[in-house]
Design an enzyme around this catalytic site. Structure first.
Site, PDB file in Angstrom:
ATOM      1  N   ASP A  15      62.731  29.883  77.469  1.00 32.99           N
ATOM      2  CA  ASP A  15      63.641  30.916  77.975  1.00 32.99           C
ATOM      3  C   ASP A  15      63.019  31.733  79.110  1.00 32.99           C
ATOM      4  OD1 ASP A  15      65.276  30.109  75.809  1.00 32.99           O
ATOM      5  OD2 ASP A  15      64.277  31.543  74.494  1.00 32.99           O
ATOM      6  N   GLU A 184      75.765  30.929  76.926  1.00 36.11           N
ATOM      7  CA  GLU A 184      74.698  31.908  76.721  1.00 36.11           C
ATOM      8  C   GLU A 184      73.859  32.042  77.986  1.00 36.11           C
ATOM      9  OE1 GLU A 184      72.435  30.356  73.468  1.00 36.11           O
ATOM     10  OE2 GLU A 184      72.057  28.452  74.464  1.00 36.11           O
TER      11      GLU A 184
END
Length: 515
Positions: A15, A184
């Site tokens: 991420d 997302e």
């Protein structure tokens, strides 16, 4: 054409989020239940990254005790505005967003502030600073009408920087490009007066993809970029060296180029053990929006260098030897859920590491006497010279290949009921230990080592002649078998049923193998 090797940050560093200040780039990644949390890395060329420190380095900032290894601090975003660095992140419990935190710092190396809890639901928060100075907060959450819109919703509110709180109305932005897929990882960018919303869809596994929408106004309405997905490897075959590509964040260079950091994995025979890593991808802006990896449309293991960069030494590819001579552990070492002060500590001046044996086992959700660093290469050797001081039955210390608290393997020094010193190999699956092998140890200390390759992790002891203890198949440690979101970490630990005892580690060494 000069090239660099991907990934630019190897091992479990998922991420990624990036920002640039002048000639300096700063990057944060998820840390889950590891502590210190939210590692910050620095680069001058986008290719070579060095650790600066952590956003969360005080237990008072965010409590992690009791959390599963794959919960904790998820998907932070780092941004810089008018002399201040901002990081927003979700604290996850039970695989769902629990609290959204905002941190600030004048220096990305720290210290970072205590967090401010924002009134925000969901996960994957991000910040966007518009040309007028206003700051907009975005995140993703469950959609109110999933049967109509799809399961996920990207949404926005303004962030009052002075009060450090969300204010004004909530704006639903977008439900993604792929019906039935969760959307997302929203990041917002402005180019030639157009707002581009970059997101991830398809989950963080095989179907992961970068998708996009655009709008004339920051609050929308946003329309799907019909080219979506803009970047994915889900359609490529098993022989593709990089899979699970997604979760992109973009940065402009001083030379006028745009690059993206994305996550991806490098599987072997369908499973991966290193976790989700950071890959660097060129981006070209067109009238239709960003084009990722122009000319190839894929993330490669080799890519051209950014403009103005003449060489990239590849600092992460060399061997590492840590004699623990400094006053504190280096930033590459982390424990679980809290500080290990008093449990694991360097010995300044004389060198080495002292591990005070703890009754907290590796299978607990507390803070054991354990420190580790991500495995960065499929083929590698990790070794440590360990001494268990005045051992008693029930005490052990040594080397651990750690996937999570319920799945790992240890090669530990211990003694049996007769006082015979041994090195014992134990595999833990579903929290249940199985003894795989043992060899006698003649000296008071020895080298414990593990070698990994495509097939297995092989454990052995070097106390003169050297002895093989046993092996564990590599897929045992894979995310596909273990579940969760983390890759393998290589660590040192010590446990004792009584809480007494001590071990000493002279040095730790990590040597990449030949591909």
């Amino acid at each position: 054409m000069p090239t660099f090797s991907n990934p630019v940050l190897a091992g479990s560093r998922p991420d990624p989020s990036i920002c640039r200040v002048g000639a300096d780039y700063y990057l944060v990644t998820s840390s889950f239940a590891y502590f210190p949390g939210l590692p910050v890395h620095h680069s001058r060329n986008l290719v070579d990254w060095t650790p600066l420190g952590h956003v969360v380095d005080r237990p008072s900032q965010v409590p992690l005790t009791g959390l599963d290894v794959s919960d904790g601090l998820w998907a932070a975003t780092i941004r810089h505005h008018e002399g201040t660095f901002y990081v927003v992140v979700t604290l996850a419990r039970g695989r769902r967003g629990s609290t959204t935190h905002l941190f600030t710092a004048a220096d990305p190396a720290g210290p970072w502030s205590d967090p401010v809890a924002l009134d925000a639901e969901g996960i994957d928060p991000s910040l966007f600073f518009d040309d007028d100075g206003r700051c907009w907060f975005t995140a993703c959450r469950d959609a109110a009408e999933p049967e109509v819109t799809g399961p996920g919703e990207l949404w926005m509110r303004e962030l009052d920087l002075h009060k450090q709180e969300l204010t004004g109305p909530t704006y639903p932005l977008w439900y993604g490009a792929v019906r039935g897929a969760w959307v997302e990882a929203p990041h917002l960018y402005k180019r030639d007066g157009v707002y581009h919303l970059i997101a991830a869809e398809g989950g963080t596994e095989h179907h992961h993809a970068v998708t996009a929408a655009r709008a004339e106004s920051v609050t929308g309405p946003y329309t799907t970029d019909p080219r979506s997905p803009l970047l994915t490897h889900r359609h490529r075959g098993a022989a593709e060296p990089v899979h699970h590509v997604g979760h992109a964040d973009l940065v402009d260079t001083p030379a006028g180029e745009t690059w993206a950091v994305v996550l991806g994995v490098r599987p072997t025979d369908g499973t991966h053990t290193l976790g989700r890593e950071v890959f660097l991808v060129p981006v070209e802006w067109t009238d239709r929006g960003p084009v990722f990896a122009p000319g190839t449309g894929r993330v490669g293991l080799s890519e051209r260098l950014p403009a103005g960069v003449t060489a990239a030494p590849g600092v992460q590819d060399g061997p590492v030897r840590d004699d623990f001579a400094g006053p504190a552990l280096g930033p590459e070492w982390t424990g679980l859920r809290g500080p290990v002060d008093g449990l694991v500590s360097p010995r300044p001046g004389e060198g080495g590491l002292t591990i005070r044996l703890s009754p907290e086992p590796l299978t607990s959700t507390g803070t054991p006497a354990f420190v580790a660093r991500p495995q960065q290469h499929l083929r590698m050797r990790a070794a440590a010279r360990v001494r268990l001081v005045a051992p008693e039955p029930g005490q052990e210390a040594g080397l651990v290949v750690f996937q999570n608290d319920r799945r790992h393997a240890t090669l530990a020094l211990t003694v049996d009921s007769n006082g015979t010193r041994q090195a014992v190999l134990t595999a833990v699956e579903a929290g249940i230990p199985t003894r795989l092998g043992a060899v006698p140890v003649t000296g008071t200390e020895c080298v414990l080592a593990v070698d990994s390759d495509e097939a297995a992790y092989t454990f052995h002891v070097e106390d003169g002649a050297g002895s093989a203890v046993g092996s564990v198949e590599r897929p045992f440690f894979s995310t596909e078998r273990a579940g969760g979101f983390v890759g393998v970490h290589l660590g040192l630990y010590g446990t004792s049923g009584t809480g007494d005892g001590e071990a000493q580690v002279r040095w730790f060494e990590y040597v990449p193998g030949q591909d």
